[in-house]
Design an enzyme around this catalytic site. Structure first.
Site, short mmCIF file in Angstrom:
data_model
loop_
_atom_site.label_atom_id
_atom_site.label_comp_id
_atom_site.label_asym_id
_atom_site.label_seq_id
_atom_site.Cartn_x
_atom_site.Cartn_y
_atom_site.Cartn_z
CB CYS A 105 -69.62 -93.08 3.51
SG CYS A 105 -70.96 -92.59 2.42
CE LYS A 145 -78.15 -83.93 3.99
NZ LYS A 145 -77.00 -83.73 3.39
CG ASN A 152 -70.89 -80.66 0.11
OD1 ASN A 152 -71.52 -81.00 0.79
ND2 ASN A 152 -70.86 -81.19 -1.31
CG LEU A 212 -73.05 -88.47 4.58
CD1 LEU A 212 -72.50 -89.29 4.19
CD2 LEU A 212 -74.40 -88.40 3.32
CB ILE A 267 -69.16 -88.37 -11.45
CG1 ILE A 267 -69.58 -87.13 -12.11
CG2 ILE A 267 -69.17 -89.13 -11.87
CD1 ILE A 267 -67.83 -85.31 -12.09
CG ASN A 268 -70.76 -87.96 -4.37
OD1 ASN A 268 -70.83 -87.11 -4.48
ND2 ASN A 268 -71.21 -88.86 -3.72
CB SER A 276 -79.29 -87.40 -2.85
OG SER A 276 -79.22 -87.81 -1.19
CG ASN A 286 -78.44 -90.86 -1.70
OD1 ASN A 286 -77.70 -90.68 -0.65
ND2 ASN A 286 -77.83 -90.69 -3.09
#
Lengths: 303, 243
Positions: A131, A45, A69, A73, A192-193, A21, A100
């Site tokens: 978030c 996205k 980045n 969102l 992992i994010n 995503s 996502n």
């Protein structure tokens, strides 16, 4: 069933490759270049309840073997995603897509997931708990087992589709958070994010990114991904999607040995728009080299 | 968008920091005002560089050395190859030009105006060009624009060459439309000083350069645009400053 196929939460994937995503939009830019049906699926996205413009620019900073980045969102909101993006996507992508979802309150997650649950094109809900929680002092849902479990439970209540919780690596104990999500009903974990990072411009003596900090991704974080996928996959009994700096077929096999059932490709798509496709095409030969007949055989084999 | 391997045929310095690179390869689909995105060994992200000119299979890029990526480009020699994404961005729309278009370029914002000037001249337009630089040593492409048959005025901020001041200090009395590219303070000044509509080319830090990452979004009157995809050229009517 081919050599590359895997089963992700009850849905068969032709191959385990999933563009991550935020690096693949809603697929159209890539569909101009190649048939994106070649992918296992992709995670679209990050979508929120309402539309978001995101953070001020600059949003991007380069790093050694990676990038930061802070897009914030940006997305048109779930109503527009359903009304405009999904019908457009239907024309170029015929497989179940991974939706996502992000939110800033538990109710937001539930609202967005409930809307997407009714969409036939959506195969899985990937819930990003990185978030900040606006009702929780801005701390990320994904940094506390309780908050992550609350999001999981709230989403599970409104959908029958598989719910995959996407975890942040910016925590002290990833295993406790993954287990809390599993206990709350999660059907899978993805990780992992991005890792929280920052760059400073020597000429201006200011942070490069307007938001000061952002998410670090790219090949530099791959070893952290392998470690965390290994830890989580050995602690839970639900499928794990591995990601973090994947750029080659060898990286895919390494993450699968660590315990990943499927693998997401992120930053690599931004540098080489063919990256995900190239990895899929390179897999059979790479598997031959290491004596791997079927990819699904190696999931979690490294002990 | 297209991914192509180009071969360098020329890479020479125009000033102390500005270089011209000519590459040969598949240029199909490249239009004026677009940019290309170049993969450099050892650098993670590609480098977006505006198209200065494109004729036949030759692609000309005029770039300024500002960091390690462009430094690396400046050290490359003819015969070396580069992996380039081409056909990126929404370029200049020539149909709006009118009979006497004005082109305003500042510093490294000058190059993308060259192909535009060449195409407008080939349509028989009377093209005025104002090129702004800080100082005489930084001036480039004055002769190239003159050779196209444009009326060229050069300004320097310190007055060491041409008209002292900025491009907005040398606007001609009459023009049908304008096209501009340069640093943002210059674009803002052009926005205020111009009497007609026009098109602005913007710069932003990019992730992918082809619309996937939303790294370079900006707000416009109608919502938002991606500088890499719906931009880099925006029309005067849609721009929202400081958004």
């Amino acid at each position: 069933m081919g050599r590359l196929s895997v089963n992700l939460c009850g849905i068969e994937l032709d191959n385990p490759i999933i563009p991550a995503s935020g690096t693949f939009g809603f697929g159209y830019e890539f569909a101009e270049l190649y048939d994106i049906n070649e992918l296992g699926t992709f995670s679209f996205k990050g979508t929120t309840k309402g539309p978001r413009f995101g953070n001020p620019t600059p949003r991007i900073a380069e790093c050694t073997a990676g990038m930061i980045n802070a897009v914030g969102l940006q997305n048109p909101g779930v109503d527009k995603v359903i009304a405009e993006e999904l019908p457009k996507l239907k024309k170029c992508f015929h497989k179940p897509v991974m939706a996502n979802v992000s939110g800033f309150a538990i109710e937001d997650y539930a609202y967005t997931c409930e809307r997407l649950d009714k969409e036939e094109q959506v195969g899985w809900l990937e819930v990003n708990v990185s978030c900040p929680n606006v009702h929780g002092g801005g701390m990320s849902f994904g940094t506390s087992p309780e908050a992550a479990a609350q999001v999981t439970a709230a989403v599970k209540k409104v959908t029958t589709k598989p719910v995959i919780i996407k975890l942040s690596p910016n925590v002290t104990d990833i295993v406790s958070i993954a287990k809390a999500c599993e206990d709350a009903g999660a059907d899978g974990i993805s990780l992992i994010n991005t890792m929280l990072g920052m760059r400073i411009d020597l000429r201006t003596k200011k942070p490069v990114i307007a938001n000061k900090m952002g998410g670090f991704s790219g090949p530099a974080i791959f070893p952290v991904a392998v470690r965390m996928v290994y830890q989580v996959a050995n602690a839970v009994n639900i499928p794990v999607i591995g990601m973090g700096g994947v750029s080659t077929a060898e990286d895919v096999m390494e993450l699968m040995l660590a315990g990943a059932t499927a693998v997401e490709v992120g930053a690599a798509n931004l540098v080489n728009p063919y990256a995900s496709r190239d990895i899929i095409r390179a897999l059979p030969e790479a598997m031959d080299k290491y004596g791997i007949e079927n990819l699904s055989d190696i999931i979690g084999q490294a002990k | 968008m297209k991914q192509t391997i180009f071969t360098i045929t020329e890479n020479t310095s125009l000033t102390a920091t500005v270089y011209r690179m000519v590459l040969v390869g598949d240029t199909a689909g490249i239009t004026t005002g677009q940019f290309v995105n170049i993969l450099l060994e050892g650098q993670f992200l590609r480098r977006p560089i505006s198209v200065c000119d494109c004729q036949g299979d030759a692609l000309t890029l005029v770039y300024k050395v500002v960091g390690k990526g462009t430094r690396q480009m400046s050290e490359m020699v003819p015969g070396q190859t580069l992996d380039v994404l081409t056909g990126l961005g929404n370029g200049y729309d020539l149909t709006k030009a009118g009979d006497v278009p004005l082109l305003l370029g500042g510093g490294v914002g000058v190059p993308p105006l060259y192909m535009l000037a060449r195409l407008l001249r080939s349509q028989g337009k009377a093209v005025s060009v104002v090129l702004g630089f800080n100082t005489q040593d930084e001036v480039f492409y004055e002769d190239e624009f003159k050779a196209l048959g444009c009326t060229v005025t050069v300004t320097t901020a310190d007055g060491s060459y041409g008209v002292k001041g900025f491009v907005t200090d040398a606007l001609p009395e009459a023009y049908s439309y304008f096209y501009t590219c340069g640093p943002e303070p210059m674009l803002k000044a052009v926005y205020k000083a111009t009497a007609t509509s026009g098109q602005f080319s913007f710069e932003e830090r990019m992730g992918c350069g082809f619309g996937a990452c939303m790294g370079c979004s900006c707000k416009v009157i109608t919502g938002y645009k991606r500088i890499c995809k719906e931009g880099p050229v925006l029309t005067k009517e849609e721009i929202l400053w400081d958004a």
